[in-house]
Design an enzyme around this catalytic site. Structure first.
Site, mmCIF file in Angstrom:
data_model
loop_
_atom_site.group_PDB
_atom_site.id
_atom_site.type_symbol
_atom_site.label_atom_id
_atom_site.label_comp_id
_atom_site.label_asym_id
_atom_site.label_seq_id
_atom_site.Cartn_x
_atom_site.Cartn_y
_atom_site.Cartn_z
ATOM 1 N N ASP A 170 -0.347 -24.790 -11.316
ATOM 2 C CA ASP A 170 0.677 -23.861 -10.861
ATOM 3 C C ASP A 170 2.103 -24.247 -11.247
ATOM 4 O OD1 ASP A 170 0.790 -26.048 -9.058
ATOM 5 O OD2 ASP A 170 2.024 -24.799 -7.754
ATOM 6 N N ASP A 228 -4.823 -29.119 -11.225
ATOM 7 C CA ASP A 228 -3.608 -29.793 -10.811
ATOM 8 C C ASP A 228 -3.771 -30.012 -9.302
ATOM 9 O OD1 ASP A 228 -0.844 -30.502 -10.529
ATOM 10 O OD2 ASP A 228 -0.554 -28.496 -9.699
ATOM 11 N N CYS A 247 0.853 -1.182 0.000
ATOM 12 C CA CYS A 247 0.000 0.000 0.000
ATOM 13 C C CYS A 247 0.891 1.235 0.000
ATOM 14 C CB CYS A 247 -0.931 -0.005 1.204
ATOM 15 S SG CYS A 247 -0.059 -0.075 2.764
#
Lengths: 771, 59
Positions: free
Chosen positions: A663, A482, A79
């Site tokens: 992934d 996966d 941020c």
């Protein structure tokens, strides 16, 4: 378990989880910047301080009048407080002239004087706070984007200025100005509109010209034609016949379209800059041992026979053979295997695997194209090329729309001439048809929805990499997952934590190791503990210490001297870690790869909506079957090689549209073959490059969210088309009959564009998903 | 209505001044980081002060 003051991650120390965080805290305190901790407003954990990348920075440094300048990509900015901290801490250093972070693109620019400060100090200072820096060449990466964005914004500003002023003048014309005033107003309008159209219309003209050059038709062709014709005919009318002019329609059209185009480009640039940072921050250098000294070498320049030094937590950069050291390596990214493998002298390791425990030396046996990794990359590239053939909806509409409109205009011209009108009048009527049918609303219908959807998904940590992903999502019939790292978190989770002294002793011992099972054990403990000081580490086997005269052992069954009888009592599909205290106490800790939160609910949702969830894993049968049973997936495939996953999706893709969620590096070929694909932000860089959509966070709920969002976006887009077409269906007959005055043309055009934009805003609210 | 001949150019000229200001802001990079600009205003520390401090340190 405590929370670390600096990184907010779990810690078993009292205040800090590691010495890095403590150092960062004191650095911040020392610089009087401790209000940073009050300033930050986000709750997610921060990244821990990291070792600065050691590399050759010289190619990235350039000279300016004030001093030397370098650009970095920054990882870990959450941020505005992070931006503030980095800028403040750097500008407090002697010799730094300016340090500016761009929060949108997460890039840092530093100008400094070389006599007082070095680039290594910059990198070390910022890395010490927990942000990773990677230098980049702004000329290569962002200048074209920045230039384009500025050009569009400039066009938008000019179109806005011109259309507002021309509109004011037009009000006088519509109100019924008399001959001389009318002429004056028209001349002023032309004075503004002609240069305005010539400049602000360029993005459309260029794109239309390019499309025509390659014998395509896109939306910009009818747009450019309508704008140019309107302006030219109006100018002609004004000069030669004192007739009606349509300048205000032409410039307003450009203004509205440019708003859509600008927003669209902004979202694209934002997601691209995030992708660039993700791939740019991956390790690009490797450490090699040469004549006893350590040297950082770019991965591309590695040669066979060189000795790699791989520290714990680092990825192995090339295929090779371990020649020194014992450790365990995590091959999950490459194979989907959930248990880390023990490696010792002589073991073969592959590029892309993660070294978890202790430093190892690897003799390189293959580099570049010969590695297993490169062969997977090759497969990804081949299947990506096939998929890029998808034509976006907007282009398909343009292909249909442009000929229809142009035929209509031509028919109007011929019709009126046959009816006895002069060529001049007939041409005016035909131009009126082109103006009202100018696909302003239609051209806005798709991009405005796409922009609103992308930014609403963006806020939820979902990045749409491909512009057509949303359209493709609506047709998905099957979702393939996966297992390791996608359905599961890819981290070891203790099944039955306890809180007795034995457990605490084991945790105190485990805190000394970075082995995934030790980390899992420490995480399961919710009390502050003190790690043992004097521990002997046997990488790949276990840990040993002496406590109150008794020997404590933690590690594999063999290491703890477990006999066959106690072994057999235990289920062998789970990962085990044994703990022995003295001669008598022997405990077995069992681990499993924990499911992502919401995994079960997501599968239930997919089944309810008939999306046929499927698991495609490279892992062995038992763990895959256990997970499948646990979350209720009926169809699962196991022991799949990267090529087998790719082939499987190709086979499935023949009958169904399949979405792939994965992934690992081993999923990348499958991700690029699938109709649509998604990858978590924690995934390998190759998977992220191959996937259409990247989602952040631990939860898997991004999957139902994108599916529902795509459906809603599809509905809103269709509604937009209906709105645009209904305006056209009223306006076209009027134009053909010759009733369209400039006033009505302007009203139809702006009303339809504004309705379409407002309707698209419905997407900014996003969808809600509850299990 | 002759006055229009002067008034309209004046109005357009003033509009052009605004456009010029916008183009200047654009060229000087004020539109490059809109997210950052939105948050920066909330931090009340004055970086100029720090820079002065630093300069005296250097001397």
């Amino acid at each position: 378990m405590n929370q670390c003051i600096h990184c907010l991650q779990e810690s078993y120390g009292e205040k800090f989880c590691c010495s890095g965080c403590e150092a960062a805290y004191h650095l911040i305190q020392g610089a009087n910047l401790d209000s940073y901790y009050e300033k930050r407003i986000c709750e997610d954990a921060f990244s821990k301080p990291v070792e600065a990348v050691d590399m050759d920075f010289a190619p990235y440094i350039n000279e300016t009048d004030e001093g030397l300048q370098v650009h970095f990509m920054v990882d870990g900015i959450h941020c505005a407080a992070c931006v503030w901290l980095i800028e403040q801490i750097l500008s407090k250093q002697k010799g730094v002239i300016s340090a500016r972070v761009n929060m949108t693109t997460k890039r840092l620019r530093v100008v400094w004087q070389p006599e007082e400060f070095t680039i290594q100090q910059i990198v070390q200072t910022v890395a010490g706070l927990g942000y990773r820096l990677m230098p980049y060449d702004p000329k290569l990466l962002e200048s074209s984007d920045k230039k384009k964005e500025r050009e569009l914004l400039l066009c938008l500003a000019i179109a806005g200025f011109v259309s507002a002023n021309v509109m004011l003048l037009s009000v006088a014309i519509w109100a019924g100005a008399s001959a001389e005033t009318l002429s004056l107003m028209q001349w002023f309008s032309a004075l503004l509109a002609l240069p305005g159209v010539a400049y602000a219309g360029q993005p459309f003209f260029k794109s239309a010209f390019n499309a025509l050059k390659y014998r395509h038709i896109n939306m910009d062709v009818p747009i450019s034609l309508a704008v140019i014709l309107t302006t030219v005919v109006s100018a002609y009318e004004m000069v030669f016949t004192q007739g009606e002019t349509f300048f205000e329609s032409a410039v307003m059209l450009l203004f509205f379209l440019l708003i859509g185009r600008y927003l669209e480009q902004k979202v694209q640039i934002k997601s691209r800059s995030i992708m660039e940072s993700l791939s740019g921050l991956q390790i690009t250098s490797a450490s090699i041992l040469e004549d006893g000294t350590l040297k950082a070498v770019p991965v591309k320049e590695l040669k066979i026979g060189q000795i790699l030094l791989v520290m714990p937590g680092e990825k192995i950069a090339a295929d090779g053979k371990v020649i020194n050291g014992d450790s365990s390596i995590d091959t999950a990214m490459l194979t989907g295997e959930s248990i880390p493998q023990t490696v010792t002298e002589g073991s073969l390791v592959q590029a892309g695997c993660l070294n978890t425990e202790a430093a190892i030396q690897v003799e390189i046996t293959a580099v570049g194209a010969q590695t297993a990794l490169a062969q997977i990359a090759d497969l990804v590239e081949k299947s990506t090329q096939v998929r890029n053939a998808y034509t976006p909806l907007a282009d398909r509409v343009a292909k249909l729309y442009a000929p229809v409109v142009h035929t209509l205009a031509l028919l109007t011209l011929i019709g009126w001439m046959l009816n006895g009108s002069s060529f001049h009048d007939a041409l005016l009527y035909a131009v009126a048809v082109l103006i009202v049918t100018c696909p302003c609303a239609i051209a806005l219908a798709i991009p405005t929805v796409a922009v609103a959807t992308a930014s609403s998904l963006f806020k939820r940590g979902i990045i749409l990499k491909s512009a057509t992903a949303l359209e493709r999502l609506t047709r998905v019939q099957r979702v393939a997952f996966d297992k390791t790292g996608t359905l599961t978190l890819g981290a070891q989770h203790l099944i039955e934590p306890s809180d007795d002294t034995i457990f605490e002793l084991a945790v105190s011992l485990a805190a000394n190791s970075t082995h995934p099972l030790s980390v899992g054990l420490v995480k399961a403990c919710n009390k502050p503990i003190t790690p043992f000081q004097d521990v002997k580490d046997f990488p790949g086997r276990g840990l040993k210490t002496i406590y109150k005269g008794e020997e404590l052992l933690l590690g594999s069954a063999e290491f703890c001297g477990v006999d066959g009888v106690s072994m057999q009592k235990k289920d062998t599909i789970r990962n085990q870690m044994w703990f022995r205290r003295g001669e008598n106490t022997l405990v077995c800790f069992e681990f499993e790869d924990a499911l992502r939160p919401d995994a079960k609910e997501v599968i239930t949702f997919l089944k309810y909506r008939h999306y046929s969830p499927t698991i495609l894993s490279g892992d062995r049968e038992t763990p895959v079957a256990a997970i499948a049973k646990d979350i209720g997936v009926e169809e699962y495939h196991f022991l799949l090689s990267p090529k087998a996953k790719h082939d499987m999706l190709e086979k499935m893709g023949k009958d169904e549209k399949v979405m792939m969620v994965g992934d690992g590096i081993n999923d990348a070929p499958a991700l690029s073959t699938a109709y649509v694909s998604m990858a978590p932000a924690s995934s390998s860089d190759m998977a992220q490059v191959a996937a259409d959509i990247i989602f952040q966070g631990r939860s898997l709920k991004a999957v139902p969210i994108v599916l529902l969002t795509a459906q809603k976006a599809d509905k809103v887009t269709k509604a937009n088309f209906m709105l645009a077409l209904s305006y056209n269906s009223v306006a076209i007959p009027l134009a053909i009959m010759g009733y369209i005055s400039p006033l009505w043309a302007a009203v139809f055009m702006s009303a339809s564009s504004i309705t379409v934009m407002l309707n698209a805003l419905r997407m900014t609210r996003g969808v809600t998903w509850r299990s | 209505m002759e006055v229009l001949v002067y008034l309209i150019p004046i109005a357009i000229f003033m509009g052009l001044l605004g456009l010029g200001a916008f183009i200047w802001a654009l060229k000087s990079g004020q539109f490059d980081d809109l997210d950052g600009a939105a948050s920066r205003i909330l931090f009340d520390d004055d970086p100029i002060e720090d820079e002065e401090e630093k300069k005296t340190d250097v001397q």
